[in-house]
Design a protein around this motif. Structure first.
Motif, short mmCIF file in Angstrom:
data_model
loop_
_atom_site.label_atom_id
_atom_site.label_comp_id
_atom_site.label_asym_id
_atom_site.label_seq_id
_atom_site.Cartn_x
_atom_site.Cartn_y
_atom_site.Cartn_z
N ARG A 178 -2.84 1.81 4.05
CA ARG A 178 -3.21 2.86 3.10
C ARG A 178 -3.00 4.24 3.72
O ARG A 178 -2.65 5.20 3.03
CB ARG A 178 -4.67 2.68 2.67
N LEU A 202 -1.41 4.36 -5.51
CA LEU A 202 -2.44 3.46 -6.08
C LEU A 202 -3.74 3.64 -5.33
O LEU A 202 -3.79 3.56 -4.11
CB LEU A 202 -1.99 2.00 -5.97
N LYS A 204 -8.06 2.46 -5.65
CA LYS A 204 -8.69 1.15 -5.68
C LYS A 204 -8.09 0.30 -6.80
O LYS A 204 -7.93 0.75 -7.93
CB LYS A 204 -10.19 1.29 -5.89
N ALA A 205 -7.73 -0.94 -6.46
CA ALA A 205 -7.00 -1.79 -7.39
C ALA A 205 -7.76 -2.02 -8.70
O ALA A 205 -7.16 -2.05 -9.77
CB ALA A 205 -6.68 -3.13 -6.73
N SER A 225 2.55 2.66 -2.60
CA SER A 225 1.46 1.69 -2.58
C SER A 225 1.59 0.76 -1.38
O SER A 225 2.64 0.67 -0.74
CB SER A 225 1.45 0.87 -3.87
N ASN A 228 -0.72 -5.30 -1.12
CA ASN A 228 -1.88 -5.99 -1.67
C ASN A 228 -2.32 -5.39 -3.00
O ASN A 228 -2.57 -6.12 -3.98
CB ASN A 228 -3.03 -5.96 -0.67
N ARG A 229 -2.44 -4.09 -3.06
CA ARG A 229 -2.89 -3.44 -4.29
C ARG A 229 -1.87 -3.62 -5.41
O ARG A 229 -2.22 -3.81 -6.57
CB ARG A 229 -3.14 -1.96 -4.03
#
Length: 523
Positions: A178, A202, A204-205, A225, A228-229
């Motif tokens: 991140r 992005l 928080k997902a 991004s 994972n997100r």
């Protein structure tokens, strides 16, 4: 002798009766002018045609020579900047940013933003990678840490996309952490200021699933991004994100993203590649180190691949003064650390340890030393990590203890010292760690502690240091080469062989202590 000269010699001394043959003579002259059945021409005409042919031949030779001279100049530029390129129809490198405006149509406002940021001359990776992406070529680019890889793919994206359009995300940049994604996002926002591109990262997902619905996708142009997100949004029913309009997919720190297992992202990356289903999508992979798996994948899956390398592959930057320091045992590390603090050091300093537990322990040891110290790792919240990085950038924190979280791509201005408190497990990890200093042409220093237990891993690091031109004792290069043994459990977690625990035990946590008595750490 041609027919005309023969006729003239045979007819020498003969008188021509113009009254009798005048009409034939006129017809002969007319035929000579119009080419009606006349097989010869005057010597003047033949001389003129010969001169024309000579001029054409000279022009061909001149063009060929000009091309040869131009290629020699290009080769000199590449050799001077240690640019190694492999592929077909490779465009010439650019030596100034202004060439991007005249040859590729770079927006003048972007050029102005570059000047405002103090960027006047492209770095070697930018000189070759930018023209390649401007031509729409897919590439694998490998350049040392701090060499300007982020700018090398940001400028082509802004030029290729031309202007904002309500077509959805047309460019996607994938980063392993991140922090690196946030840094790339800031760079794009700064470069596109005044141009109008809508660059998004992005958050928080769970919140992004509501924000980036199918109808709202078209309001954005470029997306940054972590895998994972992104995969979380793609797996929603229906998918909260559509990537069918993506024209450029950039994978930053590609060797990390192609890793398998618990710490890797290969599965998530495969899902992202599949989601970018547009017919016009092109891919560019960047990293400071290149591993065989990534190169092999690129050769198979990328169209008309071009490979660009700056200097030697998997080498450390030469602007960093590197030192190996023997500290005996584990207890010697803390004594050596306190000695560095006691003698005085020029902050800021990054300290790398091997695990979250080690980071916490060292933080509690140093917090009472009277220096501004903090710690960052994956167990801290995103807000805490952002605050720590902000404080470190502003100078409020002098010493920052971290795990491999910050070893990839993060650009801190003016880090003076990188300390490898725990010995790196590979040459690739070492290169990324010390690459946090000596960036963008500045000088830096890197000190690596090693103990008796680290000797089996010492040779590969010593070779990297020697290749960068720093002194290394000969005995370090004579150690036997240790090959990492990778064992996969049923849950696909990667376990790396650690020689310090012996041949029959493999420590999952790769502890840096003299011994590890935790049975849960072994397989």
């Amino acid at each position: 002798m041609d027919a005309f000269d023969l006729f003239r010699k045979l007819g020498a001394g003969a008188k021509f009766d113009f009254k009798r043959f005048g009409k034939d003579a006129d017809r002969f002259k007319q035929g000579e002018m119009e080419g009606e059945g006349i097989l010869w021409t005057s010597s003047a005409d033949r001389k003129a045609k010969g001169l024309q042919k000579v001029e054409r031949d000279k022009e061909k030779i001149s063009m060929k020579r000009l091309k040869q001279l131009h290629q020699e100049k290009v080769n000199r530029v590449r050799a001077q900047h240690r640019i190694n390129v492999h592929g077909c129809d490779v465009p010439d490198p650019v030596c100034t940013f202004s060439e991007l405006q005249s040859e590729y149509g770079l927006n003048p406002r972007v050029l102005q933003n570059l000047s405002s940021a103090g960027l006047t001359t492209p770095t070697p990776i930018q000189m070759q990678a930018i023209p390649l992406m401007m031509h729409g070529r897919e590439l694998l680019a490998c350049a040392p840490t701090g060499s300007g890889k982020t700018l090398a793919f940001c400028l082509p994206l802004l030029t290729h996309l031309k202007q904002p359009a309500n077509l959805g995300f047309r460019a996607l940049i994938i980063s392993p952490t991140r922090e690196l994604a946030s840094q790339t996002h800031r760079e794009l926002v700064r470069l596109s200021e005044g141009v109008g591109f809508r660059v998004h990262i992005l958050d928080k997902a769970s919140m992004a699933a509501k924000k980036y619905g199918p109808s709202s996708n078209k309001k954005y142009d470029i997306l940054v991004s972590t895998p994972n997100r992104l995969v979380f949004l793609l797996k929603q029913d229906p998918p909260a994100l559509h990537l069918s309009s993506v024209e450029w997919l950039v994978v930053d720190e590609s060797d990390k993203l192609f890793e398998d297992g618990r710490s890797g992202f290969r599965d998530q990356l495969a899902a992202v590649f599949q989601a970018c289903s547009g017919p016009r999508v092109r891919r560019a992979l960047y990293s400071a180190t290149c591993v065989p798996d990534v190169e092999q994948w690129c050769r198979i899956n990328l169209d008309n691949l071009v490979s660009v390398n700056i200097g030697h592959r998997n080498s450390a930057v030469e602007t960093v003064e590197q030192e190996l320091l023997f500290v005996g045992t584990e207890n010697g590390k803390l004594l050596a650390m306190r000695d560095i603090i006691k003698k005085g050091f020029l902050p800021p300093m990054l300290v790398f340890v091997q695990s979250i537990e080690r980071a916490r322990e060292l933080f509690h040891e140093l917090v009472y030393e009277g220096i501004n110290v903090d710690v960052i790792h994956a167990d801290r919240t995103q807000q805490q990590r952002d605050n720590v990085i902000s404080s470190f950038r502003s100078g409020d924190i002098w010493v920052l203890i971290c795990t491999a979280l910050l070893a990839r791509g993060i650009d801190f201005k003016g880090v003076n010292l990188v300390l490898n408190y725990d010995f790196p497990t590979s040459a690739v990890e070492y290169i990324h760690r010390i690459g946090r200093t000596g960036r963008a042409g500045h000088t830096g220093r890197a000190v690596t502690f090693f103990t008796e237990d680290d000797k089996p891993l010492l040779r590969s690091i010593a070779n990297v240091i020697k290749q960068a031109g720093c002194p290394v004792p000969d005995y370090m290069l004579g150690f036997k080469k240790i090959h990492s043994v990778v064992v996969r459990e049923a849950d696909c977690h990667v376990i790396v062989f650690d020689p310090r625990h012996g041949q029959n035990k493999v420590c999952i946590r790769i502890c840096s202590f003299d011994s590890c008595n935790n049975p849960a750490h072994y397989a």
